[in-house]
Scaffold this motif. Structure first.
Motif, PDB file in Angstrom:
ATOM      1  N   GLU A 119      41.744  43.850  43.060  1.00 14.53           N
ATOM      2  CA  GLU A 119      41.218  42.696  43.456  1.00 14.53           C
ATOM      3  C   GLU A 119      41.042  41.528  42.450  1.00 14.53           C
ATOM      4  N   ASP A 120      40.882  42.031  41.221  1.00 11.22           N
ATOM      5  CA  ASP A 120      40.974  40.968  40.148  1.00 11.22           C
ATOM      6  C   ASP A 120      42.407  40.330  40.078  1.00 11.22           C
ATOM      7  N   VAL A 121      43.509  40.883  40.333  1.00 13.95           N
ATOM      8  CA  VAL A 121      44.655  40.484  40.261  1.00 13.95           C
ATOM      9  C   VAL A 121      45.091  39.520  41.340  1.00 13.95           C
ATOM     10  N   GLU A 122      44.475  39.965  42.412  1.00 10.65           N
ATOM     11  CA  GLU A 122      44.871  39.421  43.792  1.00 10.65           C
ATOM     12  C   GLU A 122      44.091  37.916  43.657  1.00 10.65           C
ATOM     13  N   CYS A 123      42.726  37.982  42.940  1.00  7.62           N
ATOM     14  CA  CYS A 123      41.963  36.816  43.093  1.00  7.62           C
ATOM     15  C   CYS A 123      42.605  35.809  42.255  1.00  7.62           C
ATOM     16  N   PHE A 124      43.270  36.286  40.995  1.00  4.31           N
ATOM     17  CA  PHE A 124      43.747  35.475  39.866  1.00  4.31           C
ATOM     18  C   PHE A 124      44.867  34.964  40.372  1.00  4.31           C
ATOM     19  N   SER A 125      45.683  35.699  41.269  1.00  3.16           N
ATOM     20  CA  SER A 125      47.066  35.074  41.987  1.00  3.16           C
ATOM     21  C   SER A 125      46.599  33.926  42.796  1.00  3.16           C
ATOM     22  N   GLU A 126      45.680  34.243  43.656  1.00  3.93           N
ATOM     23  CA  GLU A 126      45.161  32.941  44.334  1.00  3.93           C
ATOM     24  C   GLU A 126      44.808  31.750  43.882  1.00  3.93           C
ATOM     25  N   VAL A 127      43.988  32.039  42.853  1.00  3.57           N
ATOM     26  CA  VAL A 127      43.629  31.104  41.875  1.00  3.57           C
ATOM     27  C   VAL A 127      44.890  30.439  41.207  1.00  3.57           C
ATOM     28  N   PHE A 128      45.518  30.936  40.760  1.00  3.65           N
ATOM     29  CA  PHE A 128      46.684  30.612  39.981  1.00  3.65           C
ATOM     30  C   PHE A 128      47.498  29.518  40.775  1.00  3.65           C
ATOM     31  N   LYS A 129      48.022  30.230  42.156  1.00  2.15           N
ATOM     32  CA  LYS A 129      48.887  29.583  43.006  1.00  2.15           C
ATOM     33  C   LYS A 129      48.064  28.122  43.329  1.00  2.15           C
ATOM     34  N   THR A 130      46.993  28.184  43.707  1.00  5.63           N
ATOM     35  CA  THR A 130      46.096  26.968  44.362  1.00  5.63           C
ATOM     36  C   THR A 130      45.953  25.988  42.924  1.00  5.63           C
ATOM     37  N   ALA A 131      45.889  26.380  41.581  1.00  7.27           N
ATOM     38  CA  ALA A 131      45.758  25.434  40.570  1.00  7.27           C
ATOM     39  C   ALA A 131      47.073  25.153  40.154  1.00  7.27           C
ATOM     40  N   LYS A 132      48.215  25.547  40.434  1.00  5.55           N
ATOM     41  CA  LYS A 132      49.465  25.265  40.173  1.00  5.55           C
ATOM     42  C   LYS A 132      50.006  24.258  41.288  1.00  5.55           C
ATOM     43  N   ARG A 133      49.731  24.639  42.355  1.00  3.91           N
ATOM     44  CA  ARG A 133      49.847  23.716  43.499  1.00  3.91           C
ATOM     45  C   ARG A 133      49.203  22.198  43.457  1.00  3.91           C
ATOM     46  N   THR A 134      48.033  22.302  43.181  1.00  2.00           N
ATOM     47  CA  THR A 134      47.241  21.030  42.914  1.00  2.00           C
ATOM     48  C   THR A 134      47.261  20.388  41.759  1.00  2.00           C
ATOM     49  N   LEU A 166      42.483  42.466  31.788  1.00  2.00           N
ATOM     50  CA  LEU A 166      41.673  41.684  31.118  1.00  2.00           C
ATOM     51  C   LEU A 166      42.183  41.441  29.836  1.00  2.00           C
ATOM     52  N   ASP A 167      42.730  42.320  28.973  1.00  2.00           N
ATOM     53  CA  ASP A 167      43.323  42.011  27.747  1.00  2.00           C
ATOM     54  C   ASP A 167      44.626  41.092  28.171  1.00  2.00           C
ATOM     55  N   GLY A 168      45.246  41.233  29.145  1.00  2.00           N
ATOM     56  CA  GLY A 168      46.302  40.302  29.382  1.00  2.00           C
ATOM     57  C   GLY A 168      46.021  39.041  29.631  1.00  2.00           C
ATOM     58  N   ILE A 169      44.909  38.663  30.453  1.00  2.00           N
ATOM     59  CA  ILE A 169      44.386  37.417  30.858  1.00  2.00           C
ATOM     60  C   ILE A 169      43.937  36.691  29.412  1.00  2.00           C
ATOM     61  N   HIS A 170      43.314  37.500  28.563  1.00  2.80           N
ATOM     62  CA  HIS A 170      42.988  36.851  27.201  1.00  2.80           C
ATOM     63  C   HIS A 170      44.035  36.520  26.571  1.00  2.80           C
ATOM     64  N   SER A 171      44.957  37.245  26.491  1.00  2.00           N
ATOM     65  CA  SER A 171      46.171  36.883  25.620  1.00  2.00           C
ATOM     66  C   SER A 171      46.910  35.588  26.192  1.00  2.00           C
ATOM     67  N   LEU A 172      46.780  35.636  27.645  1.00  2.00           N
ATOM     68  CA  LEU A 172      47.606  34.408  28.132  1.00  2.00           C
ATOM     69  C   LEU A 172      46.751  33.214  28.041  1.00  2.00           C
ATOM     70  N   SER A 193      39.061  34.604  32.994  1.00  2.00           N
ATOM     71  CA  SER A 193      39.163  35.721  32.142  1.00  2.00           C
ATOM     72  C   SER A 193      37.585  35.979  31.639  1.00  2.00           C
ATOM     73  N   LYS A 194      36.874  34.998  31.794  1.00  2.00           N
ATOM     74  CA  LYS A 194      35.412  35.433  31.494  1.00  2.00           C
ATOM     75  C   LYS A 194      34.918  36.073  32.549  1.00  2.00           C
ATOM     76  N   THR A 195      35.132  35.527  33.857  1.00  2.00           N
ATOM     77  CA  THR A 195      34.387  36.335  35.028  1.00  2.00           C
ATOM     78  C   THR A 195      34.882  37.570  35.059  1.00  2.00           C
ATOM     79  N   ILE A 196      36.008  37.998  34.738  1.00  2.00           N
ATOM     80  CA  ILE A 196      36.639  39.281  34.980  1.00  2.00           C
ATOM     81  C   ILE A 196      35.980  40.173  34.024  1.00  2.00           C
ATOM     82  N   GLY A 197      35.967  39.334  32.876  1.00  2.00           N
ATOM     83  CA  GLY A 197      35.035  40.302  31.671  1.00  2.00           C
ATOM     84  C   GLY A 197      33.553  40.632  31.924  1.00  2.00           C
ATOM     85  N   GLU A 198      33.079  39.681  32.508  1.00  2.00           N
ATOM     86  CA  GLU A 198      31.820  39.846  32.802  1.00  2.00           C
ATOM     87  C   GLU A 198      31.420  41.104  33.870  1.00  2.00           C
ATOM     88  N   LYS A 199      32.901  41.042  35.005  1.00  2.00           N
ATOM     89  CA  LYS A 199      32.515  41.986  35.960  1.00  2.00           C
ATOM     90  C   LYS A 199      32.621  43.430  35.434  1.00  2.00           C
TER      91      LYS A 199
END
Length: 190
Positions: free
Chosen positions: A82-97, A14-20, A109-115
């Motif tokens: 699960e969070d990292v896997e979801c991030f990976s999929e979202v990142f891959k899709t966003a990068k591709r599209t 979560l901290d890593g995603i915030h920094s990113l 980051s916000k979603t993971i923080g709430e979770k």
């Protein structure tokens, strides 16, 4: 990976995603944002922290011309979070599209923080219920001790004849079964 390490990595992620997210908002490219995130995380964690090692591994793979989405996918496979896997999929899709990576990472980051916050609240509630259960397990012994000290004649019929001893033995058995049942109920994992 053990449950404690997974929980620790999840919080550090979560901290890593915030920094990113901050690095991307500052205008860094995605590849350089990971390098900037490592510097930022270095202020919070030692070099031995799980997230530091993982982000350094991603940067190392980027330096060896491995696509960033592949490096993040490998991190997801190693972590089994699960969070990292979801991030990976979202990142891959966003990068591709060609999606807005800054907005996507910020939202992730916000979603993971709430979770994480909800998980902490659940853990707090479960811990409170465990404490209540432990106290309730001790109450019968407290009452029995009080009765023995306050009026031992009251307990004489229960312990000094065969029927009373049998009755109390059955109650002790029921108590032990219920204690085991309570232990199973409060052994909930979040």
């Amino acid at each position: 990976m053990t449950e404690d390490r997974k929980k620790k990595l999840s919080l550090e992620f979560l901290d890593g995603i915030h920094s990113l997210s901050v690095a991307l908002e500052a205008g860094y490219s995605v590849e350089n944002a990971f390098k900037a995130a490592i510097k930022d995380l270095g202020l919070m964690y030692s070099n031995e922290a799980l997230i530091m090692k993982e982000f350094q591994c991603i940067v190392s793979q980027i330096n060896h011309n491995i696509p960033i989405e592949v490096a993040i996918a490998e991190f997801a496979n190693r972590s089994k979070l699960e969070d990292v896997e979801c991030f990976s999929e979202v990142f891959k899709t966003a990068k591709r599209t060609g999606g807005d990576l800054v907005a996507i990472i910020k939202m992730t980051s916000k979603t993971i923080g709430e979770k994480v916050e909800v998980m902490r609240e659940i853990e707090t509630l479960i811990t409170a219920k465990k404490m209540e259960a432990n106290i309730m397990k001790l109450v019968p012994f407290g009452i029995l001790g009080y009765m023995l000290l306050g009026s031992p004649q009251f307990l004489k019929p229960l312990y000094h004849n065969l029927l009373g001893s049998l009755f109390m033995t059955v109650l002790l058995g029921i108590y032990l079964v219920l204690t085991k049942l309570v232990d199973k109920i409060i052994a909930i994992r979040v």
